[in-house]
Design a protein around this motif. Structure first.
Motif, short mmCIF file in Angstrom:
data_model
loop_
_atom_site.label_atom_id
_atom_site.label_comp_id
_atom_site.label_asym_id
_atom_site.label_seq_id
_atom_site.Cartn_x
_atom_site.Cartn_y
_atom_site.Cartn_z
N PRO A 116 -66.13 -12.81 -33.90
CA PRO A 116 -67.24 -12.11 -33.24
C PRO A 116 -66.76 -10.83 -32.54
O PRO A 116 -65.74 -10.83 -31.86
CB PRO A 116 -67.76 -13.13 -32.23
N LYS A 117 -67.49 -9.75 -32.75
CA LYS A 117 -67.25 -8.45 -32.13
C LYS A 117 -65.95 -7.78 -32.60
O LYS A 117 -65.60 -6.72 -32.11
CB LYS A 117 -67.24 -8.57 -30.61
N SER A 118 -65.26 -8.42 -33.52
CA SER A 118 -64.01 -7.84 -34.03
C SER A 118 -64.11 -7.52 -35.52
O SER A 118 -63.64 -6.48 -35.97
CB SER A 118 -62.83 -8.77 -33.78
N GLY A 119 -64.68 -8.42 -36.29
CA GLY A 119 -64.80 -8.18 -37.72
C GLY A 119 -64.43 -9.38 -38.55
O GLY A 119 -64.25 -10.50 -38.05
N THR A 120 -64.31 -9.16 -39.84
CA THR A 120 -63.96 -10.21 -40.80
C THR A 120 -62.60 -9.88 -41.40
O THR A 120 -62.36 -8.75 -41.83
CB THR A 120 -65.03 -10.29 -41.92
#
Length: 262
Positions: A93-97
């Motif tokens: 979450p809030k960082s990316g995949t």
């Protein structure tokens, strides 16, 4: 994350080696009849992750995928969710995949299961294989020898799979090879790291030859023992490759210490 990470879809001896830059798998511009867009994205990404073309820590950009495939975000998100469920992607979450690191606990479990399953196919193939099937296995080993000499890791890997699949087919237990395919996803990523090691492919060829030699002598016990030795090499060398690429693995001391000591 280590320096090898990049953005987008696009008895071993420890040594430093910069991983090869991942290549972006080609976008599927023509949809296979009956295949959903999400299935195509899933298939392409999964293949690239398992082949280590997309290494652990690589950023997966959802917007770039929609542009590459010319589709909406919904099928892309469906594909990414499936890959997350396969433990091949981490959604932060809030960082990316990101491409997930390789969990050593999953490698250990898969190795144990694979040894047990291949012991069954080797024993049955020793009793059931025809001469033509043994000839086919010899031809596969010769193909491995040639691809090893050419340094073609991808072709070598495919021939390696063909050898094990041929044993299961000769045993009249092809479904067991299908089971192995399902459980060995994390093993495959680890195996791709080992192939560039000098002499590794030649060593595998020799181990396959030893298994086949025992099978053709109708010595099932020795054939099973040699197959176990062949598969055990992957486990014995894990500590070395984990130290070479520490950012590629997930290590839980409480769970995985036994794996590195065996």
């Amino acid at each position: 994350m280590n320096d090898s990470n990049h953005t987008g879809f696009g008895g071993a001896t420890a040594r430093s080696r910069k991983p090869r830059a991942p290549n972006a798998p080609p976008a599927s511009h023509t949809t296979i009849a009956g295949t959903k867009n999400s299935d195509i994205v899933y298939r392409d990404l999964r293949s690239a992750i398992i082949a280590m073309e997309l290494t652990p820590g690589t950023v997966i950009n959802e917007k770039e995928l929609t542009q590459r495939y010319g589709i909406s975000r919904t099928p892309v998100r469906e594909a990414l969710l499936r890959l997350s469920e396969d433990r091949l992607l981490d959604v932060v979450p809030k960082s990316g995949t990101f491409v997930a690191r390789i969990p050593l606990s999953a490698v250990r479990e898969a190795l144990v299961a694979r040894r047990a399953l291949e012991a069954v196919t080797v024993r049955e193939a020793t009793a059931r294989a025809s001469e033509s099937q043994f000839i086919e296995m010899r031809a596969i080993i010769q193909r491995q020898r040639e691809t090893a000499a050419a340094g073609d890791e991808a072709a070598f890997h495919n021939a390696d799979d063909d050898f094990h699949a041929a044993i299961a087919a000769a045993a009249r237990l092809p479904g067991i090879w299908d089971m192995i395919q399902q459980i060995r996803v994390q093993i495959e990523r680890y195996r791709r790291l080992t192939l560039p090691q000098p002499g590794r492919m030649a060593m595998v060829v020799g181990e396959h030859e030893a298994v086949l030699e025992a099978m053709t002598r109708n010595d099932a016990d020795t054939a099973v023992e040699r197959m176990a030795h062949h598969l055990n090499k992957l486990q014995l060398d894990i500590a070395v490759f984990r130290d070479m690429w520490p950012d590629y693995f997930v290590f839980d001391p409480a769970v995985d210490s036994e794996l590195l000591e065996e």
